[in-house]
Design an enzyme around this catalytic site. Structure first.
Site, short mmCIF file in Angstrom:
data_model
loop_
_atom_site.label_atom_id
_atom_site.label_comp_id
_atom_site.label_asym_id
_atom_site.label_seq_id
_atom_site.Cartn_x
_atom_site.Cartn_y
_atom_site.Cartn_z
N ILE A 71 -3.08 -7.89 13.64
CA ILE A 71 -2.00 -7.71 14.61
C ILE A 71 -2.48 -6.97 15.86
O ILE A 71 -2.28 -7.43 16.99
CB ILE A 71 -0.82 -6.98 13.97
CG1 ILE A 71 -0.21 -7.85 12.86
CG2 ILE A 71 0.25 -6.64 15.02
CD1 ILE A 71 0.84 -7.16 12.03
N VAL A 72 -3.14 -5.83 15.67
CA VAL A 72 -3.52 -5.04 16.84
C VAL A 72 -4.57 -5.77 17.68
O VAL A 72 -4.54 -5.70 18.93
CB VAL A 72 -3.99 -3.63 16.43
CG1 VAL A 72 -5.33 -3.67 15.70
CG2 VAL A 72 -4.04 -2.70 17.63
N ASN B 14 0.84 -1.19 0.00
CA ASN B 14 0.00 0.00 0.00
C ASN B 14 0.88 1.25 0.00
O ASN B 14 2.11 1.15 -0.06
CB ASN B 14 -0.96 -0.01 1.20
CG ASN B 14 -0.21 -0.15 2.51
OD1 ASN B 14 0.61 0.69 2.88
ND2 ASN B 14 -0.46 -1.26 3.22
N ASP C 263 -4.24 -6.31 4.43
CA ASP C 263 -5.32 -7.15 4.94
C ASP C 263 -5.25 -8.58 4.41
O ASP C 263 -5.70 -9.52 5.06
CB ASP C 263 -6.68 -6.55 4.58
CG ASP C 263 -6.95 -5.25 5.31
OD1 ASP C 263 -6.51 -5.13 6.48
OD2 ASP C 263 -7.58 -4.34 4.73
N LYS D 49 -14.41 -0.12 15.09
CA LYS D 49 -13.15 -0.86 15.13
C LYS D 49 -12.58 -0.91 16.55
O LYS D 49 -12.09 -1.95 16.99
CB LYS D 49 -12.14 -0.21 14.18
CG LYS D 49 -10.80 -0.93 14.07
CD LYS D 49 -9.91 -0.25 13.03
CE LYS D 49 -8.56 -0.94 12.89
NZ LYS D 49 -7.71 -0.28 11.87
N LYS E 231 9.19 -16.47 -10.87
CA LYS E 231 8.48 -15.35 -11.46
C LYS E 231 7.41 -15.86 -12.42
O LYS E 231 7.66 -16.70 -13.29
CB LYS E 231 9.46 -14.44 -12.21
CG LYS E 231 8.78 -13.26 -12.88
CD LYS E 231 9.77 -12.40 -13.66
CE LYS E 231 9.04 -11.28 -14.40
NZ LYS E 231 9.98 -10.45 -15.20
N PHE F 135 -4.89 2.48 14.90
CA PHE F 135 -5.16 3.55 13.94
C PHE F 135 -6.28 3.09 13.02
O PHE F 135 -6.36 1.90 12.67
CB PHE F 135 -3.92 3.86 13.10
CG PHE F 135 -3.04 4.93 13.69
CD1 PHE F 135 -2.97 6.19 13.11
CD2 PHE F 135 -2.28 4.67 14.82
CE1 PHE F 135 -2.15 7.17 13.65
CE2 PHE F 135 -1.45 5.64 15.36
CZ PHE F 135 -1.39 6.90 14.78
N LYS G 188 -12.34 -4.62 18.33
CA LYS G 188 -11.00 -5.18 18.55
C LYS G 188 -10.51 -5.01 19.99
O LYS G 188 -9.37 -5.32 20.30
CB LYS G 188 -10.01 -4.54 17.57
CG LYS G 188 -10.36 -4.83 16.11
CD LYS G 188 -9.27 -4.36 15.17
CE LYS G 188 -9.63 -4.70 13.72
NZ LYS G 188 -8.55 -4.36 12.77
#
Length: 393
Positions: A302-303, A206, A273, A333, A283, A319, A337
């Site tokens: 992860i969080v 990203n 994600d 969120k 390749k 975040f 979480k």
């Protein structure tokens, strides 16, 4: 309490920021005196500096009027803090190797004040091993702080690290000299993107630059925290006083996070994600016009994993980077979480890669909105709020 601030200006275009810093210091009641190198005069005038500081500007090592009373030694004794900004590559080399061939460098050797060094130069010069070695030498000296440079567009047209931070950020470093409110706190910050392999050449990722996470890590270290920065691939230099763990994938970041949860955990990274279920060993070649189909599977959260720890659970801050319904999605969120605090920001407004941002902190007992500002400045505001919320728990 007013401080005596000595500012040494070396030759660099970033010297134009120093008059505004002087105004900020004077506004809060500090005493400011200025010394200039020979080449600093090419970028800012002594007349301007004298006007905003109210003090005569010194630039000569051998000044008969001043030297009757050993003026340079008195000036070195006068200072509570000595800020060298901008510090050019040439000046860094002199400071690192004890060369005192002008007033600025002589004062550096003569003073017992706290020393702050703010490098500023072309990004390629900044990245040179000689410059980085000199910065490492200076950062390791007692009572020294090397202020991390900002990244972005430079006067020469290049883009990268090496910009002098804004005056407000320099002010914060000087003001936080005696504010060690994060001392003895183990802080873990995740930052940057992750990369998920498609094959040995390609990957999914990203636009995250890592700037917000790095700014948080740098500010926390300055305020006394024991900081572990778990970083995805970025072009940013490791902040002074920070332990950086370099990772690539979300799985790597999760493993590092579980190994180093800290007392406070701030998940500023933009974690992919999804990952490819079976990355190819070689390749992948084009298959005519048939296209390529990838089977994606969800990455671990992860969080949420850190927030769910039963033993040694840290105070967990997430975040929420959203493009619409920002606050509603962030509130959901946080609750879903089990986060102690979440920081919401609108990434539809050119936030990725930018040097500034705005944020809203959302906790169970209320919300606080912080206006758009430099990420380095925002980081300090966020840390102050995070610490305040944590102490309430």
């Amino acid at each position: 309490m007013a401080q005596n601030i000595l500012i040494g200006i070396s030759g660099g275009i970033a010297a134009y920021k120093i008059p505004q810093l002087i105004r900020l210091l004077k506004k809060q009641g500090d005493n400011v005196r200025i010394v200039m190198s020979e080449h600093a005069h090419e970028f800012v005038t002594a007349t301007t500096l004298q006007a905003v500081s109210g003090e005569a500007v010194r630039d000569a090592l051998f000044d008969p009027a001043a030297e009757q009373g050993m003026g340079h030694i008195e000036l070195a004794r006068w200072a509570d803090a000595y800020l060298i900004a901008p510090a050019s590559a040439n000046t860094l080399g002199k400071l690192a190797h004890g060369i005192a061939d002008n007033l600025l460098t002589t004062l550096y050797l003569a003073t017992s004040a706290r020393v702050y060094i703010a490098p500023a130069m072309n990004c390629h010069m900044f990245a040179h091993p000689a410059v980085q070695a000199n910065l490492a030498t200076l950062a390791a000296r007692p009572n020294h702080t090397v202020i991390p440079s900002d990244s972005g567009a430079q006067a020469c047209g290049d883009v990268g690290a090496g910009r002098l931070p804004e005056p407000e950020t320099l002010l914060q470093y000087l003001n936080y000299a005696e504010t060690q409110d994060w001392r003895d706190i183990r802080l873990t910050v995740t930052a940057g993107p992750t990369r998920e392999a498609i094959d040995p050449v390609r990957y999914l990722t990203n636009h995250s630059s890592g700037k917000m996470g790095y700014a948080l890590a740098a500010a926390a270290a300055r305020r006394g925290a024991d900081v572990t920065l778990i970083s995805g691939p970025t072009a940013l230099p490791c902040p002074t006083g920070v332990t950086r763990l370099d990772i690539t994938s979300a799985a790597d970041m999760l493993a590092a996070s579980l190994a180093h949860p800290g007392d406070v955990f701030i998940a500023a990274a933009a974690v992919a994600d999804y990952r490819v279920a079976q990355p190819a060993a070689h390749k992948q070649k084009k298959q005519g016009d048939s296209g390529l189909t990838l089977q994606l599977v969800q990455n671990p959260d992860i969080v949420a994993t850190i927030a769910a720890l039963r033993e040694n659970r840290p105070y967990t801050v997430g975040f929420a980077a959203e493009t619409d319904n920002v606050l509603a999605y962030a509130r959901d969120k946080r609750a879903r979480k089990n986060l102690d605090l979440i920081i919401a920001n609108d990434v539809s407004r050119d936030v990725f890669g930018a040097d500034d941002n705005a944020a809203t902190l959302i906790a169970a007992d209320g919300e606080t909105t912080l206006p758009r500002q430099a990420k380095t400045t925002l980081a300090d505001s966020l840390l102050t709020h995070i610490l305040s919320h944590w102490k309430k728990t």
